[in-house]
Design a protein around this motif. Structure first.
Motif, short mmCIF file in Angstrom:
data_model
loop_
_atom_site.label_atom_id
_atom_site.label_comp_id
_atom_site.label_asym_id
_atom_site.label_seq_id
_atom_site.Cartn_x
_atom_site.Cartn_y
_atom_site.Cartn_z
N SER A 71 0.83 -1.20 0.00
CA SER A 71 0.00 0.00 0.00
C SER A 71 0.86 1.24 0.00
CB SER A 71 -0.93 0.00 1.21
OG SER A 71 -0.18 0.00 2.42
N ARG A 72 0.29 2.30 -0.48
CA ARG A 72 0.95 3.60 -0.47
C ARG A 72 0.63 4.32 0.85
NH1 ARG A 72 4.32 5.22 -4.87
NH2 ARG A 72 3.60 4.11 -6.73
N GLY A 73 1.55 5.21 1.23
CA GLY A 73 1.25 6.07 2.35
C GLY A 73 0.41 7.25 1.87
N SER A 74 0.29 8.25 2.71
CA SER A 74 -0.51 9.42 2.36
C SER A 74 0.21 10.32 1.35
CB SER A 74 -0.83 10.23 3.61
OG SER A 74 0.36 10.61 4.28
N THR A 75 1.49 10.06 1.14
CA THR A 75 2.26 10.81 0.15
C THR A 75 2.86 9.82 -0.84
OG1 THR A 75 4.22 10.76 1.56
CG2 THR A 75 2.80 12.71 1.71
N LEU A 79 5.85 3.73 0.89
CA LEU A 79 5.27 2.44 0.51
C LEU A 79 5.36 1.50 1.70
CD1 LEU A 79 4.16 0.94 -2.09
CD2 LEU A 79 6.44 -0.11 -2.20
N PHE A 80 4.35 0.69 1.87
CA PHE A 80 4.33 -0.27 2.96
C PHE A 80 4.13 -1.68 2.43
CE2 PHE A 80 4.26 3.01 6.05
CZ PHE A 80 3.42 4.00 5.59
N LEU A 81 4.55 -2.65 3.22
CA LEU A 81 4.27 -4.05 2.91
C LEU A 81 3.84 -4.72 4.21
CD1 LEU A 81 4.28 -6.24 0.70
CD2 LEU A 81 6.55 -6.89 1.52
#
Length: 124
Positions: A71-75, A79-81
């Motif tokens: 997923s993407r962060g707010s900017t 990036l997250f996993l």
């Protein structure tokens, strides 16, 4: 040259969860394609998951589908996993990658910028 910086790796027992984070050393408005690769000892580097830009699409290698979520962060530079139901075979060094141009996400050669990696170790 943009530089990805990963965090969040660690050791966990099989069945557990970890969340990896990646932040690019760039402004928060430039839209980079981003992805996660991993490499286990003695094995080739493999693509794990990717996030596109514009259309919000995500891509996963078959072995992590249903367990991992990218997923993407707010900017645009984060990036997250999220990794759930971890297995021993998920053990390896996880790398965050980025590129301004989208290509074959599963090919390492498609990505210009690579982070130093964060270690994930899953034990039984």
């Amino acid at each position: 040259q943009v530089q990805p910086v990963e965090s969040g790796g660690g050791s966990v027992q099989a069945g557990g969860s970890l969340k990896l984070s990646c932040k690019l050393s760039t402004d928060t408005t430039t839209r980079y394609f981003m992805a996660w690769f991993r490499q286990a000892p003695g094995k080739e580097r493999e693509a794990v998951a990717a996030a596109s830009v514009g259309d919000g699409r995500t891509y996963y290698t078959d072995s992590v589908k249903g367990r991992f979520t990218v997923s993407r962060g707010s900017t645009w530079n984060t990036l997250f996993l999220q990794m759930n139901s971890l297995k021993e075979e998920d053990t390896g060094m996880y790398y965050c990658v980025a590129d301004l141009v989208g290509g074959h996400w599963f090919r390492a050669a498609s990505w210009a910028a690579w982070g130093q990696g964060t270690q994930v170790t899953v034990s039984s």
